[in-house]
Design an enzyme around this catalytic site. Structure first.
Site, PDB file in Angstrom:
ATOM      1  N   ASP A  88      -7.072   4.269  -4.419  1.00  0.00           N
ATOM      2  CA  ASP A  88      -7.728   4.118  -3.104  1.00  0.00           C
ATOM      3  C   ASP A  88      -8.345   5.495  -2.846  1.00  0.00           C
ATOM      4  O   ASP A  88      -8.605   6.251  -3.804  1.00  0.00           O
ATOM      5  CB  ASP A  88      -6.716   3.714  -2.019  1.00  0.00           C
ATOM      6  CG  ASP A  88      -7.369   3.317  -0.695  1.00  0.00           C
ATOM      7  OD1 ASP A  88      -7.926   2.213  -0.606  1.00  0.00           O
ATOM      8  OD2 ASP A  88      -7.354   4.129   0.250  1.00  0.00           O
ATOM      9  N   LYS A 135       0.879  -1.183   0.000  1.00  0.00           N
ATOM     10  CA  LYS A 135       0.000   0.000   0.000  1.00  0.00           C
ATOM     11  C   LYS A 135       0.908   1.222   0.000  1.00  0.00           C
ATOM     12  O   LYS A 135       2.058   1.162   0.429  1.00  0.00           O
ATOM     13  CB  LYS A 135      -0.878  -0.002   1.260  1.00  0.00           C
ATOM     14  CG  LYS A 135      -2.119   0.843   1.146  1.00  0.00           C
ATOM     15  CD  LYS A 135      -3.267   0.087   0.477  1.00  0.00           C
ATOM     16  CE  LYS A 135      -4.453   0.985   0.252  1.00  0.00           C
ATOM     17  NZ  LYS A 135      -5.619   0.243  -0.263  1.00  0.00           N
TER      18      LYS A 135
HETATM   19  P1  NDP Z   1     -12.967   7.674  -2.627  1.00  0.00           P
HETATM   20  O1  NDP Z   1     -11.899   8.674  -2.429  1.00  0.00           O
HETATM   21  O2  NDP Z   1     -13.503   7.456  -3.978  1.00  0.00           O
HETATM   22  O3  NDP Z   1     -14.195   7.996  -1.661  1.00  0.00           O
HETATM   23  C1  NDP Z   1     -14.007   8.053  -0.283  1.00  0.00           C
HETATM   24  C2  NDP Z   1     -15.314   8.493   0.345  1.00  0.00           C
HETATM   25  O4  NDP Z   1     -15.212   8.369   1.768  1.00  0.00           O
HETATM   26  C3  NDP Z   1     -15.654   9.950   0.071  1.00  0.00           C
HETATM   27  O5  NDP Z   1     -17.039  10.110   0.104  1.00  0.00           O
HETATM   28  C4  NDP Z   1     -14.999  10.651   1.259  1.00  0.00           C
HETATM   29  O6  NDP Z   1     -15.554  11.916   1.574  1.00  0.00           O
HETATM   30  C5  NDP Z   1     -15.273   9.677   2.378  1.00  0.00           C
HETATM   31  N1  NDP Z   1     -14.224   9.782   3.392  1.00  0.00           N
HETATM   32  C6  NDP Z   1     -12.906   9.610   3.219  1.00  0.00           C
HETATM   33  N2  NDP Z   1     -12.240   9.806   4.371  1.00  0.00           N
HETATM   34  C7  NDP Z   1     -13.192  10.116   5.269  1.00  0.00           C
HETATM   35  C8  NDP Z   1     -13.152  10.428   6.641  1.00  0.00           C
HETATM   36  N3  NDP Z   1     -11.982  10.467   7.316  1.00  0.00           N
HETATM   37  N4  NDP Z   1     -14.337  10.697   7.276  1.00  0.00           N
HETATM   38  C9  NDP Z   1     -15.510  10.650   6.601  1.00  0.00           C
HETATM   39  N5  NDP Z   1     -15.611  10.365   5.294  1.00  0.00           N
HETATM   40  C10 NDP Z   1     -14.455  10.092   4.644  1.00  0.00           C
HETATM   41  O7  NDP Z   1     -12.375   6.314  -2.009  1.00  0.00           O
HETATM   42  P2  NDP Z   1     -12.851   4.820  -2.280  1.00  0.00           P
HETATM   43  O8  NDP Z   1     -14.304   4.787  -2.463  1.00  0.00           O
HETATM   44  O9  NDP Z   1     -11.945   4.238  -3.282  1.00  0.00           O
HETATM   45  O10 NDP Z   1     -12.455   4.120  -0.885  1.00  0.00           O
HETATM   46  C11 NDP Z   1     -13.385   4.037   0.208  1.00  0.00           C
HETATM   47  C12 NDP Z   1     -12.926   2.929   1.145  1.00  0.00           C
HETATM   48  O11 NDP Z   1     -12.875   1.685   0.434  1.00  0.00           O
HETATM   49  C13 NDP Z   1     -11.541   3.102   1.751  1.00  0.00           C
HETATM   50  O12 NDP Z   1     -11.519   2.533   3.045  1.00  0.00           O
HETATM   51  C14 NDP Z   1     -10.665   2.266   0.834  1.00  0.00           C
HETATM   52  O13 NDP Z   1      -9.461   1.855   1.465  1.00  0.00           O
HETATM   53  C15 NDP Z   1     -11.598   1.092   0.584  1.00  0.00           C
HETATM   54  N6  NDP Z   1     -11.286   0.288  -0.587  1.00  0.00           N
HETATM   55  C16 NDP Z   1     -11.248   0.856  -1.835  1.00  0.00           C
HETATM   56  C17 NDP Z   1     -10.978   0.082  -2.937  1.00  0.00           C
HETATM   57  C18 NDP Z   1     -11.044   0.609  -4.326  1.00  0.00           C
HETATM   58  O14 NDP Z   1     -10.986  -0.194  -5.266  1.00  0.00           O
HETATM   59  N7  NDP Z   1     -11.188   1.912  -4.535  1.00  0.00           N
HETATM   60  C19 NDP Z   1     -10.625  -1.356  -2.788  1.00  0.00           C
HETATM   61  C20 NDP Z   1     -10.796  -1.870  -1.449  1.00  0.00           C
HETATM   62  C21 NDP Z   1     -11.081  -1.055  -0.396  1.00  0.00           C
HETATM   63  P3  NDP Z   1     -14.800  13.286   1.098  1.00  0.00           P
HETATM   64  O15 NDP Z   1     -15.059  13.360  -0.368  1.00  0.00           O
HETATM   65  O16 NDP Z   1     -15.417  14.347   1.906  1.00  0.00           O
HETATM   66  O17 NDP Z   1     -13.356  13.058   1.425  1.00  0.00           O
END
Ligand code: NDP
Length: 463
Positions: free
Chosen positions: A176, A136
């Site tokens: 991510d 990562k």
């Molecule tokens: P994105 O950046 O596309 O979206 C993240 C979302 O979560 C946004 O709505 C963001 O809000 C919100 N968010 C992020 N940090 C916080 C926080 N500290 N408090 C509240 N809301 C938060 O990321 P992904 O959708 O790709 O990833 C989401 C999760 O899924 C993560 O845990 C990631 O590790 C996991 N994941 C992702 C994969 C992938 O293929 N993308 C694979 C496996 C797991 P804002 O826009 O306000 O920041």
């Protein structure tokens, strides 16, 4: 057998020994310690039964990353000011294949968070059945308030150091939080320019330049497929279920889409500023609006309520003891934002609100105390290592397509994804059963993920 993390931690000398190793070395890495603790509690019966893992100190070796790279990332903003961020890449374990895992760009990024994510990735990647190790990386850079040109300059500077450490047979990053198609494009362009090669060094590429169809959808779709498998063990389907979804990024968006396709009704979404509740249900048209808002306009989820009067918006209260999103009455929950977004109080609210099934789209979104509350209440809990593995599984399929210079159809990739999620679900249940943790997916995922990597490490000697 229901196992309480808290009880095992206090009663088990076995668990304590490993916690002491990690805290002794890295006392200021709470997320990493949490991730290690969650795994170690599952492994006591495994190490008791298989002396070779103890003799060769396999678990001790697995707790230490093979390598950690940290570097400076200087870049220039549109107004000419100079900024400096930190870049990282953690290569945790390469016993079963090249390091594989996403890059996260978010101001909260530090070594503890990246080590927890990389450690979890080792087990997740093993569960997929694909030949990929765990890694990562990322940066404390915040792309949300930056122009496209600023993001490009940052990505170019980041890759100007990272390129030395990655490669299609060495370490293959992906996206991510904060790293989507735009960022992968800029990173890939710089890698190609510096190395004079066009290879599969990153996954999540655009479909016109080596990306797999269905990679953007895969994590969210996979989390829903996993939920459907869990529901099926009780003779149910997701059809008609009211679903809580958090986040509004990549994972949340495609979890919503698959839920809608399967006849379920997503009713919430969130971002770091607040959350929306739409009791009328988020349908495909509303989801299209969210995708445009988040992916093109880079707007806030509060704008959903300006468009749809059926919904209400609640801003996040800083310092609040719980997140009211998890108190909405529903049947299932898909936490898809970030780590530790469901605490013990939230878990109590989920149970009280009728939720019977939780499929973790995010990594480690549920604290250990919250997990115990859910499992003890009989909620089916699909841990992120298993439930969100669809993304990295399709990344591995992207690597396979890239090396053959082939492109599979959407239907082919979806068929593989469904099969992989079905197999992960089965493997988790089997491993849980074999080691006395009947129907507990958390332990099943940890044990099955561990054994494949541990056996490969034994085969390869002390390296
Ligand atoms: P994105 O950046 O596309 O979206 C993240 C979302 O979560 C946004 O709505 C963001 O809000 C919100 N968010 C992020 N940090 C916080 C926080 N500290 N408090 C509240 N809301 C938060 O990321 P992904 O959708 O790709 O990833 C989401 C999760 O899924 C993560 O845990 C990631 O590790 C996991 N994941 C992702 C994969 C992938 O293929 N993308 C694979 C496996 C797991 P804002 O826009 O306000 O920041």
């Amino acid at each position: 057998m229901t196992t309480s993390v808290a009880t095992l931690q206090s009663s088990s000398a076995f668990v304590q020994e490993y916690i002491d190793i990690v805290t002794g070395r890295d006392p200021h890495q709470p997320e990493f310690l949490q991730a290690v603790q969650e795994v170690v509690v599952s492994l006591e019966p495994v190490l008791e039964r298989h002396s070779q893992y103890r003799d060769q100190r396999v678990l001790e070796r697995m707790l230490e990353p093979e390598r950690v790279i940290q570097f400076r990332v200087p870049w220039q903003a549109d107004d000419g000011t100079v900024h400096v961020n930190r870049g990282f890449r953690v290569g945790f374990n390469s016993a079963i294949g090249p390091y594989k895992g996403g890059l996260r760009f978010h101001p909260s990024v530090n070594l503890s968070i990246l080590k927890f994510l990389a450690f979890e990735q080792v087990f997740k990647n093993s569960l997929t059945g694909q030949p990929i190790g765990g890694g990562k990386g990322g940066s404390d850079f915040d792309p949300r308030c930056r122009s496209d040109r600023e993001v490009m300059r940052f990505c170019q500077s980041f890759m100007t150091e990272l390129y030395r450490h990655v490669g299609h047979n060495t370490d293959v990053p992906a996206g991510d939080i904060g790293v989507g198609g735009r960022e992968i494009g800029f990173l890939f362009g710089q890698y190609k320019r510096i190395t004079n090669t066009f290879t599969g060094v990153l996954t999540g590429r655009g479909p016109g330049w080596g990306g797999s169809l269905l990679r953007p959808e895969a994590t969210g779709y996979g989390a829903v497929y996993f939920a459907a498998e869990m529901a099926n063990t009780e003779g149910k389907t997701l059809e008609g279920m009211q679903c809580l979804v958090s986040g509004s990024g990549n994972v949340a968006q495609y979890a919503c889409r698959k839920l809608i396709e399967l006849g379920a009704i997503p009713v919430t979404l969130s971002d770091s500023s607040g959350w929306i509740h739409d009791p009328a249900g988020i349908d495909e048209e509303k989801l299209q609006f969210v995708m445009h808002l988040k992916n093109e306009c880079r707007g806030r989820i509060s704008e959903y309520c300006e468009k749809y009067s059926t919904a209400t918006y609640t801003p996040t209260e800083s310092g609040a003891s719980s997140n009211a999103l998890w108190a909405v009455q529903a049947d299932a929950a898909f936490p898809s934002a970030t780590q530790n977004e469901i605490n013990a109080e939230d878990a109590g609210n989920l149970v009280a609100g009728g939720v019977r099934l939780v499929s973790e789209g995010a990594n480690m979104p549920t604290t250990p105390e919250a997990q115990d509350i859910l499992v003890d209440a009989g909620v089916l809990l699909g841990p992120g290592k298993a439930a969100n593995a669809g993304g990295v599984a399709v990344s591995a399929l992207e690597m396979a397509q890239a090396s053959q210079r082939l492109r599979w159809t959407t239907e082919e990739v979806d068929r593989h994804l469904r099969r992989i999620m079905h197999d992960i679900h089965a493997v988790c249940l089997e491993a849980a059963h074999a080691y006395g943790f009947e129907r507990d997916y958390r332990h099943g995922a940890n044990i099955a993920g561990f054994r494949k990597v541990a056996d490969a490490m034994l085969d390869q000697g002390l390296v």
